[in-house]
Design a protein around this motif. Structure first.
Motif, short mmCIF file in Angstrom:
data_model
loop_
_atom_site.label_atom_id
_atom_site.label_comp_id
_atom_site.label_asym_id
_atom_site.label_seq_id
_atom_site.Cartn_x
_atom_site.Cartn_y
_atom_site.Cartn_z
N TRP A 17 2.54 -3.93 3.83
CA TRP A 17 3.29 -3.08 2.91
C TRP A 17 2.37 -2.47 1.86
CZ3 TRP A 17 8.33 -6.25 1.41
CH2 TRP A 17 9.08 -6.47 2.57
N ALA A 18 1.59 -3.35 1.20
CA ALA A 18 0.72 -2.87 0.12
C ALA A 18 -0.33 -1.92 0.68
CB ALA A 18 0.06 -4.05 -0.58
N ARG A 19 -0.86 -2.26 1.86
CA ARG A 19 -1.90 -1.42 2.45
C ARG A 19 -1.34 -0.03 2.78
NH1 ARG A 19 -3.61 -0.06 7.22
NH2 ARG A 19 -2.23 -1.44 8.41
N LEU A 20 -0.16 0.01 3.38
CA LEU A 20 0.43 1.31 3.75
C LEU A 20 0.80 2.12 2.51
CD1 LEU A 20 2.62 0.32 6.84
CD2 LEU A 20 0.39 1.46 6.83
N ARG A 21 1.32 1.47 1.48
CA ARG A 21 1.63 2.19 0.24
C ARG A 21 0.37 2.87 -0.30
NH1 ARG A 21 4.79 -2.40 -1.42
NH2 ARG A 21 3.01 -3.09 -2.65
#
Ligand code: HEM
Lengths: 394, 64
Positions: A17-21
């Motif tokens: 999630w954090a990486r894609l954001r």
């Protein structure tokens, strides 16, 4: 990438999630069905698309991605039959008609009854116990059954029918069809019974509207609505009760803060909704017209999955997004969606969560998890995410 | 402080009524927002700003 992603543990979000954001706010993922969809993970992108009145979560169009691996593709892919109540003007009319039963005033009036139900359920068990089956599941069913005017003694059948509607992997197509038929027949019979024997409940009220035959609501729309409310009002809130309590006990200083100050209950409930790392897939949108998001152009006919829980941890909107801040204010999380299709039952869900939490703090101040937080297991395969069991003692 | 509400956008979530009941109510028949006080006293500013920030339909505007 296969979607949904794997979580390190039931209370922690997938690292993706954090990486894609940060790196890839418009990404391509593969669903259980094998179909590809576009995934949005940032708050602004998710909120803007959810609130766009042109699009809905109805994926019945032939070129929409299928979510589940059953033939029909699961709950989002089923055609909405004969009704225009799911989009545009028809939806607005339906929504305004239903909203009267879910206003702050109406749901606040249910507080004493919800408290009573919570007390009865707690009195019936001894520690150690699984909080999900003892309290989380039964309470919202009792509440929604009373609101609709449907006897709660059919709880087990409701649980099976809503599982069949919401589970993405467990059932074969013929089992799904049978469950859908039985559920429809059950509701139809109840609506008929309400005509002979009206009560002070939502089904009786709506049956009167159908009988006025002025185009506001048809018999089939009433039955679909009643089924929808039963399912929507049941699994979501039930799972959220388990997740909320698990989050608050996983770091017991949170529970102790609430014991010291009951005034924190409303903001703690909002923060639990924001912090939920287990929403499962998120909410789909069938983007029926060309659409711009984060500098990319999506062609008409794209199926988009909005990850609300990732949006709710977006550091651009929430300071200390990865901390649970019990007095966070304002807390503009979108766990209930945003815009014209946002959750109809959100005031009720809030009152249920606040009431359950208040009763637990009063009755069981010594409540604690009976396992390590890392040992909690997530429920698999559901549209609505949750934790399988929350073992507690006090 | 002055407030306006957008009745057409309102989705009847009831958050504003829960947060600032002195300022907001909902119509009984369809849940749409009623603005009780378009110019509330300064001590209600935190509650009003909170209600505006969390409205799922972004239907509340607050002017200084
Ligand atoms: C914690 C509990 C709950 C959560 C997290 C939740 C979440 C949501 C979300 C995210 C949506 C938006 C779907 C979309 O944009 O396509 C939604 C819609 C909806 N929810 Fe809930 N919900 C909860 C409880 C309830 C309850 C208690 C009820 C009713 C008794 C309910 C009834 C509905 C209905 C009818 C819709 C469709 C609204 C529309 O299309 O206008 N929900 N919910």
């Amino acid at each position: 990438m296969e979607y949904p992603f794997t979580q390190p543990s039931a209370l922690e979000p997938p690292a993706e999630w954090a990486r894609l954001r940060d790196e890839c706010p418009v990404s391509r993922v593969r669903m259980a069905s094998g179909d590809e969809t576009v995934l949005l993970t940032r708050y602004e992108d998710v909120r803007t698309l959810l609130a766009d009145p042109r699009f809905t979560h109805n994926l019945s169009r032939p070129d929409a991605a299928r979510i589940a691996d059953s033939e029909s593709g699961g709950v989002f892919n089923e055609a909405s039959l004969v009704t225009d109540m799911t989009s545009g003007e028809g939806h607005l009319r339906w929504r305004r008609m239903m909203s009267r039963s879910f206003t702050a005033k109406r749901v606040n009036a249910l507080r004493p009854r919800i408290e009573e139900i919570a007390h009865e359920l707690i009195s019936a068990v001894q520690p150690p116990v699984d909080l999900v089956s003892a309290l989380g599941f039964p309470l919202p069913v009792f509440v929604i059954c009373e609101l609709l005017g449907v006897p709660a003694d059919h709880r087990d059948r409701f649980a099976h029918w809503s599982d069949a509607m919401l589970n993405l992997t467990k059932f074969k197509q013929d089992e799904l069809d049978t469950a859908a038929r039985e559920f429809h027949e059950f509701m139809a019979a109840h609506v008929l019974a309400k005509r002979d024997n009206p009560g002070d409940d939502l089904l009786s009220e709506l049956a009167t509207i159908v009988d006025a035959q002025d185009g506001r609501l048809t018999e089939v729309e009433l039955i679909i609505t009643a089924q929808g409310l039963l399912v929507a009002g049941h699994e979501t809130t039930a799972n959220m009760i388990g997740k909320m309590v698990a989050m608050l006990l996983a770091d017991r200083s949170r529970w102790e803060a609430l014991l010291a100050d009951r005034g924190l209950i409303p903001s703690a409930v909002e923060e639990a909704l924001r912090f939920d790392a287990n929403p499962n897939i998120g909410i789909p949108r069938y983007v029926s017209e060309q659409y711009e998001v984060a500098g990319e152009t999506l062609p008409a006919g794209t199926t988009v999955i909005t990850n609300l829980a990732s949006a709710n941890r977006d550091g651009c909107v929430f300071a200390d997004a990865d901390e649970m801040v019990l007095d966070r204010r304002p807390n503009p999380h979108i766990a209930f969606g945003a815009g014209p299709h946002s959750c109809l039952g959100q005031a009720l869900a809030r009152v249920e969560l606040q009431t359950v939490l208040g009763v637990l703090l009063d009755r069981l101040p010594g409540l604690r998890l009976d396992v390590e937080p890392a040992a909690l297991r997530r429920r698999e395969g559901l549209v609505v995410g949750g934790i399988e069991e929350v073992p507690v003692r006090w | 402080m002055e407030i306006t509400v957008d009745e057409d956008a309102c989705c009847g979530a009831g958050q504003c009524v829960m947060i600032a009941p002195e300022v907001f109510d909902q119509r009984d028949d369809d849940g749409v927002v009623i603005l009780l006080d378009p110019a509330p006293p300064p001590e209600l500013r935190p509650a009003v700003e909170n209600a505006a920030a969390v409205c799922p339909a972004a239907a509340i505007s607050v002017f200084p």
